[in-house]
Write a protein that holds these residues in place. Structure first.
Motif, PDB file in Angstrom:
ATOM      1  N   LEU A   1      -4.071   2.050   7.238  1.00 57.03           N
ATOM      2  CA  LEU A   1      -3.632   2.182   5.848  1.00 57.03           C
ATOM      3  C   LEU A   1      -3.286   3.636   5.584  1.00 57.03           C
ATOM      4  O   LEU A   1      -4.089   4.530   5.853  1.00 57.03           O
ATOM      5  CB  LEU A   1      -4.734   1.732   4.884  1.00 57.03           C
ATOM      6  N   ILE A   2      -2.074   3.870   5.074  1.00 55.12           N
ATOM      7  CA  ILE A   2      -1.644   5.216   4.699  1.00 55.12           C
ATOM      8  C   ILE A   2      -1.469   5.250   3.180  1.00 55.12           C
ATOM      9  O   ILE A   2      -0.675   4.487   2.632  1.00 55.12           O
ATOM     10  CB  ILE A   2      -0.327   5.604   5.393  1.00 55.12           C
ATOM     11  N   LEU A   3      -2.216   6.125   2.517  1.00 55.63           N
ATOM     12  CA  LEU A   3      -2.125   6.264   1.065  1.00 55.63           C
ATOM     13  C   LEU A   3      -1.248   7.454   0.705  1.00 55.63           C
ATOM     14  O   LEU A   3      -1.332   8.513   1.342  1.00 55.63           O
ATOM     15  CB  LEU A   3      -3.515   6.453   0.459  1.00 55.63           C
ATOM     16  N   ALA A   4      -0.424   7.284  -0.319  1.00 54.49           N
ATOM     17  CA  ALA A   4       0.474   8.348  -0.762  1.00 54.49           C
ATOM     18  C   ALA A   4       0.408   8.468  -2.283  1.00 54.49           C
ATOM     19  O   ALA A   4       0.566   7.456  -2.979  1.00 54.49           O
ATOM     20  CB  ALA A   4       1.908   8.072  -0.328  1.00 54.49           C
ATOM     21  N   PRO A   5       0.193   9.666  -2.814  1.00 51.38           N
ATOM     22  CA  PRO A   5       0.218   9.833  -4.268  1.00 51.38           C
ATOM     23  C   PRO A   5       1.565   9.433  -4.871  1.00 51.38           C
ATOM     24  O   PRO A   5       1.623   8.812  -5.931  1.00 51.38           O
ATOM     25  CB  PRO A   5      -0.052  11.332  -4.460  1.00 51.38           C
TER      26      PRO A   5
ATOM     27  N   LEU B   1       3.539   8.005  11.579  1.00 59.42           N
ATOM     28  CA  LEU B   1       3.899   6.685  11.057  1.00 59.42           C
ATOM     29  C   LEU B   1       4.916   6.014  11.977  1.00 59.42           C
ATOM     30  O   LEU B   1       4.763   4.835  12.340  1.00 59.42           O
ATOM     31  CB  LEU B   1       4.461   6.830   9.648  1.00 59.42           C
ATOM     32  N   LYS B   2       5.950   6.733  12.357  1.00 57.93           N
ATOM     33  CA  LYS B   2       6.977   6.178  13.247  1.00 57.93           C
ATOM     34  C   LYS B   2       6.382   5.780  14.601  1.00 57.93           C
ATOM     35  O   LYS B   2       6.701   4.714  15.151  1.00 57.93           O
ATOM     36  CB  LYS B   2       8.093   7.199  13.455  1.00 57.93           C
TER      37      LYS B   2
ATOM     38  N   VAL C   1       0.744  -1.527  10.061  1.00 60.43           N
ATOM     39  CA  VAL C   1       0.644  -0.397   9.140  1.00 60.43           C
ATOM     40  C   VAL C   1       0.932  -0.860   7.721  1.00 60.43           C
ATOM     41  O   VAL C   1       1.864  -1.646   7.480  1.00 60.43           O
ATOM     42  CB  VAL C   1       1.627   0.731   9.524  1.00 60.43           C
ATOM     43  N   HIS C   2       0.127  -0.382   6.794  1.00 59.28           N
ATOM     44  CA  HIS C   2       0.343  -0.641   5.374  1.00 59.28           C
ATOM     45  C   HIS C   2       0.402   0.699   4.653  1.00 59.28           C
ATOM     46  O   HIS C   2      -0.408   1.590   4.930  1.00 59.28           O
ATOM     47  CB  HIS C   2      -0.785  -1.487   4.783  1.00 59.28           C
ATOM     48  N   ILE C   3       1.365   0.838   3.737  1.00 61.01           N
ATOM     49  CA  ILE C   3       1.477   2.055   2.923  1.00 61.01           C
ATOM     50  C   ILE C   3       1.114   1.704   1.487  1.00 61.01           C
ATOM     51  O   ILE C   3       1.684   0.776   0.908  1.00 61.01           O
ATOM     52  CB  ILE C   3       2.890   2.652   2.979  1.00 61.01           C
TER      53      ILE C   3
ATOM     54  N   GLY D   1       3.736  -3.010   5.750  1.00 63.14           N
ATOM     55  CA  GLY D   1       3.322  -3.543   4.459  1.00 63.14           C
ATOM     56  C   GLY D   1       3.396  -2.481   3.374  1.00 63.14           C
ATOM     57  O   GLY D   1       3.230  -1.292   3.641  1.00 63.14           O
ATOM     58  N   VAL D   2       3.637  -2.919   2.142  1.00 66.13           N
ATOM     59  CA  VAL D   2       3.709  -1.982   1.024  1.00 66.13           C
ATOM     60  C   VAL D   2       2.807  -2.477  -0.101  1.00 66.13           C
ATOM     61  O   VAL D   2       2.775  -3.674  -0.412  1.00 66.13           O
ATOM     62  CB  VAL D   2       5.165  -1.806   0.529  1.00 66.13           C
ATOM     63  N   ARG D   3       2.067  -1.546  -0.705  1.00 70.00           N
ATOM     64  CA  ARG D   3       1.183  -1.856  -1.827  1.00 70.00           C
ATOM     65  C   ARG D   3       1.417  -0.819  -2.911  1.00 70.00           C
ATOM     66  O   ARG D   3       1.672   0.350  -2.617  1.00 70.00           O
ATOM     67  CB  ARG D   3      -0.284  -1.813  -1.376  1.00 70.00           C
ATOM     68  N   ASN D   4       1.306  -1.267  -4.150  1.00 74.03           N
ATOM     69  CA  ASN D   4       1.538  -0.369  -5.280  1.00 74.03           C
ATOM     70  C   ASN D   4       0.366  -0.447  -6.254  1.00 74.03           C
ATOM     71  O   ASN D   4       0.096  -1.505  -6.821  1.00 74.03           O
ATOM     72  CB  ASN D   4       2.834  -0.745  -6.000  1.00 74.03           C
TER      73      ASN D   4
END
Length: 305
Positions: A69-73, A86-87, A96-98, A131-134
């Motif tokens: 899991l990669i978290l981004a502000p 990531l690549k 991978v999920h962001i 994957g993408v999460r918001n």
């Protein structure tokens, strides 16, 4: 005061490069670390109990990272901070999920900017097949409530081999607020069986792990360019490339051009130290007078575990 702090950094971390050239070490730390961060706050972080041992820069063992899991502000922080890794994770077949913590809203155009940045992030994630999460914290008023903490906590309770998240003393106040929110959710999750890797976007980390991204440095620039809305004011592909080149000083001496991303890996329980520093700091200085961040910080503190 600067000389005293430099001595502490050299004695604690024993960076090979810094120990060889006193003048270079002083200039680097003064211009690249102290300029972007509150000195008093950063000095407290360096003295935390969990971080007193000597740190040796090691290469990340990507083979063990099968689910990440990669978290981004904000939408683009993930590729600026660790786009090369990531690549590589995607290329080796890792799941991978962001997770984007804010909606990226901009004051000049609050509605359209959210749509634009979400679409850019979705294009990136579709391209990489990740994957993408918001979490959708409003990037303008930064109102964080119990739902946000509970949602983030639920993410952490999943089975991850590692989580990557922003360096808690990254320069932007919103990044620091997001880091504090992450700490709150981590504590609520009660998970302790995976490592945390902290990455820098605007302020470099005190590195103990790295990833050599020389062979994917152009691909990293391509990933950053998935966010054209953010490239209008600043060429982050250019800045990131330069910083990744500078970080390669941690590798054995060579005249070949190389690029690495650096990370600060800590056990989950060590993140409590960052939380305690936040709680004891001058909040106005910590968040550089950003009223929305200060207000939300106090709200997060009051949310019960």
């Amino acid at each position: 005061m600067f000389r005293r702090i430099i001595n502490k950094v050299e004695s604690i971390y024993q960076y090979r490069y810094l120990s060889r050239n006193e003048k270079a070490s002083y200039n680097f730390l003064l211009k690249n670390v102290f300029k972007g961060t509150d000195i008093e706050f950063l000095e407290k972080v360096w003295q935390l109990d969990h971080f007193r041992e000597v740190l040796d820069l090691q290469e990340i063992n990507k083979k063990k990272l099968k689910k990440v899991l990669i978290l981004a502000p904000h939408q683009d922080d993930e590729v600026i901070g660790c786009g090369g890794l990531l690549k590589k994770l995607v290329d080796q077949g890792s799941e991978v999920h962001i997770g984007f913590l804010t909606d990226g809203a901009e004051l000049s155009n609050p509605i359209e900017s959210v749509v634009t940045r979400r679409k850019e992030a979705e294009n990136l994630c579709n391209y990489l097949k990740v994957g993408v999460r918001n979490l959708e914290v409003c990037n303008i008023n930064l109102k964080i409530n119990k739902y946000h903490i509970e949602t983030l906590t639920s993410w952490f309770r999943e089975d991850w081999d590692a989580i990557f998240t922003v360096w808690p003393v990254d320069h932007p106040p919103k990044h620091r607020l997001c880091a504090y929110m992450v700490g709150k959710a981590l504590k609520n999750s009660a998970k302790k069986d995976f490592p945390l890797y902290l990455y820098g976007v605007h302020t470099d980390v005190l590195a103990n792990f790295y990833e050599d991204i020389t062979d994917v440095i152009d691909e990293k620039a391509d990933l950053i360019n998935f966010y054209p809305s953010q490239m209008q004011a600043q060429r982050y592909d250019h800045l990131s490339r330069g910083l990744d080149a500078w970080r390669s000083r941690f590798l054995p001496v060579s005249n070949e051009p190389r690029f690495i991303e650096t990370f600060f890996r800590i056990p989950i329980e060590a993140y409590d130290d960052f939380q305690s520093v936040f709680d004891k700091s001058n909040i106005n200085k910590l968040f550089k007078g950003h009223e929305a961040c200060i207000r939300s910080f106090h709200i997060i503190k009051k949310i019960k575990n």
